[in-house]
Design a protein around this motif. Sequence first.
Motif, short mmCIF file in Angstrom:
data_model
loop_
_atom_site.label_atom_id
_atom_site.label_comp_id
_atom_site.label_asym_id
_atom_site.label_seq_id
_atom_site.Cartn_x
_atom_site.Cartn_y
_atom_site.Cartn_z
N ASN A 67 35.38 39.15 31.92
CA ASN A 67 34.59 37.40 32.03
C ASN A 67 33.65 36.93 31.56
OD1 ASN A 67 37.31 35.20 32.25
ND2 ASN A 67 37.15 35.90 35.07
N ARG A 68 32.67 37.59 32.14
CA ARG A 68 31.10 37.85 31.72
C ARG A 68 31.23 37.78 30.17
NH1 ARG A 68 26.67 39.62 34.27
NH2 ARG A 68 25.52 40.38 31.82
N ILE A 116 34.13 28.63 31.98
CA ILE A 116 34.59 29.89 32.92
C ILE A 116 33.75 30.22 33.48
CG2 ILE A 116 36.14 32.01 33.19
CD1 ILE A 116 36.84 31.47 30.55
N CYS A 117 33.95 30.19 35.03
CA CYS A 117 33.03 30.94 35.41
C CYS A 117 33.07 32.89 35.75
CB CYS A 117 33.21 30.73 37.43
SG CYS A 117 32.27 31.19 38.72
N ILE A 118 32.14 33.01 36.10
CA ILE A 118 31.18 34.59 35.42
C ILE A 118 30.73 35.37 36.56
CG2 ILE A 118 31.31 34.17 33.08
CD1 ILE A 118 27.92 35.30 33.50
N VAL A 168 32.36 34.71 28.70
CA VAL A 168 31.36 33.73 28.11
C VAL A 168 30.52 33.73 26.90
CG1 VAL A 168 30.23 32.47 29.95
CG2 VAL A 168 32.63 33.11 30.21
N ARG A 184 48.11 37.19 42.01
CA ARG A 184 47.09 35.79 42.31
C ARG A 184 47.60 36.42 43.78
NH1 ARG A 184 43.66 33.02 39.41
NH2 ARG A 184 44.61 33.10 37.49
N TYR A 194 26.48 28.50 40.07
CA TYR A 194 26.89 29.25 38.23
C TYR A 194 26.52 27.70 37.30
CZ TYR A 194 28.56 31.03 33.81
OH TYR A 194 29.03 31.46 33.17
N ASN A 253 32.36 32.72 23.63
CA ASN A 253 32.16 31.08 23.85
C ASN A 253 30.89 30.30 23.44
OD1 ASN A 253 34.65 31.43 25.13
ND2 ASN A 253 34.11 30.45 27.27
N GLU A 271 40.37 44.24 35.30
CA GLU A 271 39.38 45.23 36.13
C GLU A 271 39.50 46.30 37.17
OE1 GLU A 271 36.04 43.05 37.60
OE2 GLU A 271 36.22 40.95 35.75
N GLN A 309 41.66 37.46 45.76
CA GLN A 309 42.89 36.33 44.84
C GLN A 309 43.38 36.27 44.42
OE1 GLN A 309 42.22 33.78 46.41
NE2 GLN A 309 41.59 34.14 48.20
N ILE A 310 42.22 37.63 43.03
CA ILE A 310 43.14 38.05 41.87
C ILE A 310 42.89 39.45 41.43
CG2 ILE A 310 40.96 37.10 40.98
CD1 ILE A 310 43.08 35.93 38.82
N THR A 328 43.65 41.67 37.93
CA THR A 328 43.65 42.11 36.33
C THR A 328 44.01 43.55 36.43
OG1 THR A 328 41.17 41.42 35.76
CG2 THR A 328 42.47 39.58 36.38
N CYS A 370 32.98 36.26 39.97
CA CYS A 370 33.64 37.06 39.84
C CYS A 370 35.01 37.39 39.11
CB CYS A 370 34.41 36.98 41.34
SG CYS A 370 35.91 35.89 41.53
N PRO A 371 36.27 38.46 39.28
CA PRO A 371 37.20 38.55 38.40
C PRO A 371 38.36 37.12 38.29
CG PRO A 371 36.47 40.00 39.82
CD PRO A 371 36.01 39.25 39.99
N MET A 372 37.97 36.20 39.38
CA MET A 372 38.78 34.81 39.23
C MET A 372 38.22 34.14 38.27
SD MET A 372 40.36 34.18 42.23
CE MET A 372 40.09 32.62 42.60
N GLY A 373 37.13 33.64 37.90
CA GLY A 373 37.32 33.32 35.91
C GLY A 373 37.61 32.08 36.27
#
Lengths: 118, 419
Positions: free
Chosen positions: B193-194, A5-7, B197, B367, A37, B201, B392, B386-387, B389, A9-12
């Motif tokens: 998200n960070r 999962i890309c970190i 991960v 989205r 990334y 993860n 955020e 784009q999104i 949530t 931006c919030p798109m993920g």
Amino acid sequence: MREMICICCPMGCRMTVEKTADGYLVTGNTCPRGKAYAIDEMTAPKRMVTSSVPVDGGNFKMVSVKTAVSIPKELIFKALDSLKGVRMTAPVKEGDVVVKNTAGSGVDFIATRNVDKC
Amino acid sequence: MKRNLVIIGGGPAGLAAAIGAYDEGERDILILEREPNLGGILNQCIHNGFGLHTFKEELTGPEYASRFIREVKARNIEYKLNTTVIKLSGEKRVTAVNETDGLMNIDARAVILACGCRERPRGAINIAGCRSAGIFSAGTAQKLVNMEGYMPGKEVVILGSGDIGLIMARRMTSEGAVVKAVVELMPYSSGLNRNIVQCLNDFNIPLKFSHTVVDIKGNGRVKSVVIAPVDEKLNPIMDKAEEISCDCLLLSVGLLPENELAKQAGIALSPVTGGAEVDENMMTLSDGVFECGNVLHVHDLVDFVSEESAHAGKCAARYIAGKIESGSERIKIGTFGGVRYCVPEYVYRGKASEGIGLKMRVNNVYRKVRIKVVADGVEIAGKNKQIVTPGEMETLSLTAEQADKLKNASDVSVGLEVK
């Protein structure tokens, strides 16, 4: 092939990375930052490690520490092991070295707060 | 005692508010902090990732706090530690106690509430089962591990995937505990998200979406928890339940603004944010009482807390100097299309001399949307995303010209247009 999962931006974005003859093939990313990334994560993933160690005679019981810069991800637990049994004595200044060259990474653990004597 | 500005709370919000007020020319400022140190919750947030927006580098919580504490000390702003405010009256009288001064009544010309938030406890989410030892809120566990040097457990289950829960999953693992699962009721995480991960993860910690804890077992100490998947109405599907042995359950199930003082003073609270309703100057509906930071609405990033609070401090200083009109007509900013709330809730009618920043949260994942501000049926500002949530916070900065349109319309609202 690896999924991640890309970190950035919030798109993920859910990306897959495949090793090819001359580099890496990234799919599922929406922008170039995702690709960079993903390749970083495949070739040299790095993390900053933070923890805290006991301190004697100070206005805090524990002093928080971090690796001065990010270290290779596979060294995280070795680095944490190097903090076992370490005790500091107040005063401690933000930036003071707590463990030199942790896990042979060439990076020091440094204090991230002042602890005053009391 | 009489003071111009009393700031309740010496965490990130209170520190930034004090600096903001001082830099706007106010000199008679007093910060009241109940803990023995300035810095608030940042003192226990020893992980990195703070300050990316403000300082363009990744600081730990204590480092971020110390930059603001240094600024407060450099300005000789007065603060009292170990001091608890026990009452705020509608007339801006602050009643506080500490060991050296005893009971103090302080009549302030302006008050800034910067008291932060607290964690939603077990009692508020009605988990069935034993009242065993070993059940902590994630923030309590964070304080125990990082500040006191105690481990709350060896085998851990975490309910809720808020950021503190995710951070503690990593922290407990790094101190030798085994985190067996992070269990999240919703089909998405409310955390960043960070953090999913780098905290889960990286350490192969399973995250179970659409699951919840339905039972806690163990006389004395927690021995196990029972988890079950939930259907689309969030009801547990009991015949698919499974038992996980553990000696510790951490709860990361949401944060609530701590508004006991505001309630006492009769200040109107928003049922959505749990914080006061404020105008573009961060002033509550009670004249001269301001609010900022997590006591106003829960933020994801401390950078935004600092920015919002500096603005509140600046406006409080202007209010004391008589440079803010109060009591004139206010317009409520409405919401539509998936936006749960917008802060500020109100703007004053009149000329806008500067821009206005709007902060908002959405109620679901959307989205390809346009976030837009509509005044009398016409879009006056907006941006494409784009999104978006629920985890955020979204922001929209209006220029002075756009703010002027907002302040002079008869009907204004903020919302999402799904493309």
